[in-house]
Design a protein around this motif. Sequence first.
Motif, short mmCIF file in Angstrom:
data_model
loop_
_atom_site.label_atom_id
_atom_site.label_comp_id
_atom_site.label_asym_id
_atom_site.label_seq_id
_atom_site.Cartn_x
_atom_site.Cartn_y
_atom_site.Cartn_z
N ALA A 32 -11.96 35.28 35.49
CA ALA A 32 -12.33 36.38 35.79
C ALA A 32 -12.76 36.98 36.87
N SER A 33 -12.55 35.80 37.69
CA SER A 33 -12.76 36.94 39.16
C SER A 33 -11.76 36.58 39.96
N SER A 34 -10.58 36.09 40.01
CA SER A 34 -9.40 36.42 41.00
C SER A 34 -9.01 38.25 40.34
N ALA A 35 -9.66 38.48 39.53
CA ALA A 35 -8.92 40.26 39.69
C ALA A 35 -9.77 41.23 40.20
N ALA A 36 -11.25 40.59 40.53
CA ALA A 36 -11.49 41.81 41.99
C ALA A 36 -11.58 40.34 43.41
N MET A 37 -10.78 40.14 43.82
CA MET A 37 -10.61 39.90 44.78
C MET A 37 -9.74 40.34 45.51
N ILE A 38 -10.45 40.57 46.68
CA ILE A 38 -9.94 41.42 47.96
C ILE A 38 -8.21 41.67 48.02
N ALA A 39 -7.45 43.30 47.54
CA ALA A 39 -5.65 42.44 48.00
C ALA A 39 -5.72 43.06 49.26
N SER A 53 -4.01 47.83 59.16
CA SER A 53 -4.00 47.25 57.83
C SER A 53 -3.80 46.13 57.47
N ARG A 54 -4.73 45.23 56.30
CA ARG A 54 -4.29 44.36 56.08
C ARG A 54 -3.92 44.13 55.12
N MET A 55 -2.33 43.14 54.62
CA MET A 55 -2.30 43.21 52.79
C MET A 55 -2.57 42.21 53.07
N TYR A 56 -3.65 41.16 51.82
CA TYR A 56 -3.28 39.83 51.38
C TYR A 56 -2.75 39.43 50.43
N ASP A 58 0.24 40.15 47.53
CA ASP A 58 1.90 40.95 47.68
C ASP A 58 1.29 42.42 45.96
N GLY A 59 2.59 43.32 46.25
CA GLY A 59 2.49 44.73 45.46
C GLY A 59 1.89 45.01 45.79
N PHE A 60 1.44 45.78 47.52
CA PHE A 60 0.15 46.35 47.52
C PHE A 60 1.44 47.26 48.67
N SER A 61 1.22 48.12 49.38
CA SER A 61 1.93 48.68 50.87
C SER A 61 0.86 49.54 51.27
N ARG A 62 1.74 50.18 52.21
CA ARG A 62 0.66 51.22 52.97
C ARG A 62 0.28 52.30 52.20
N GLN A 63 0.72 52.49 51.33
CA GLN A 63 1.05 53.77 50.56
C GLN A 63 -0.08 53.89 49.41
N VAL A 64 -0.63 52.83 49.81
CA VAL A 64 -2.57 52.76 48.83
C VAL A 64 -3.31 53.25 49.84
N ALA A 65 -3.45 53.98 51.20
CA ALA A 65 -3.54 54.80 51.85
C ALA A 65 -3.41 56.15 51.52
N ASP A 66 -2.13 56.45 51.30
CA ASP A 66 -1.68 57.18 51.16
C ASP A 66 -3.03 57.94 50.29
N ALA A 103 -11.80 48.81 51.48
CA ALA A 103 -11.07 47.75 51.16
C ALA A 103 -10.57 48.11 48.95
N VAL A 104 -8.97 47.34 49.15
CA VAL A 104 -8.51 47.31 47.92
C VAL A 104 -8.35 46.57 47.13
N SER A 105 -8.80 46.50 45.44
CA SER A 105 -8.13 45.36 44.74
C SER A 105 -7.60 45.96 43.61
N GLN A 106 -7.00 44.90 42.84
CA GLN A 106 -6.00 44.83 41.09
C GLN A 106 -6.75 44.86 40.44
#
Length: 107
Positions: A32-39, A53-56, A58-66, A103-106
């Motif tokens: 339950a808590s792993s879904a809320a981790m900062i990516a 930027s720092r990606m923690y 996989d599955g995220f790129s700098r496109q999230v900034a766009d 902060a970005v999370s999936q």
Amino acid sequence: AEAAAAAALATGSGSATADRWSPKHPSQYLRASSAAMIAALLFINQKGEVVISRMYRDGFSRQVADTFRNQVIISKEAGRSPVKIIGGTSFMFIKHGNMYLVAVSQG
């Protein structure tokens, strides 16, 4: 009443609320808590350019900034809420001066 509630929780026959919020096994809590981790963490200037930027995960790129720039900065929604959910991706941000800490999370 407290003793009865404690006994019910100890035997696993507690109320629906207690069952929903207290995991039966530690692995349920981890799932339950792993879904809320900062990516990813991003420092974005007011123009929407990524400064740091720092990606923690996989599955995220700098496109999230766009995505953040187009949906929040350009549309002037930064003052409404510090949390924005866009297409299953959560953006939690703070604006300080002319910089955004994002902060970005999936999920």
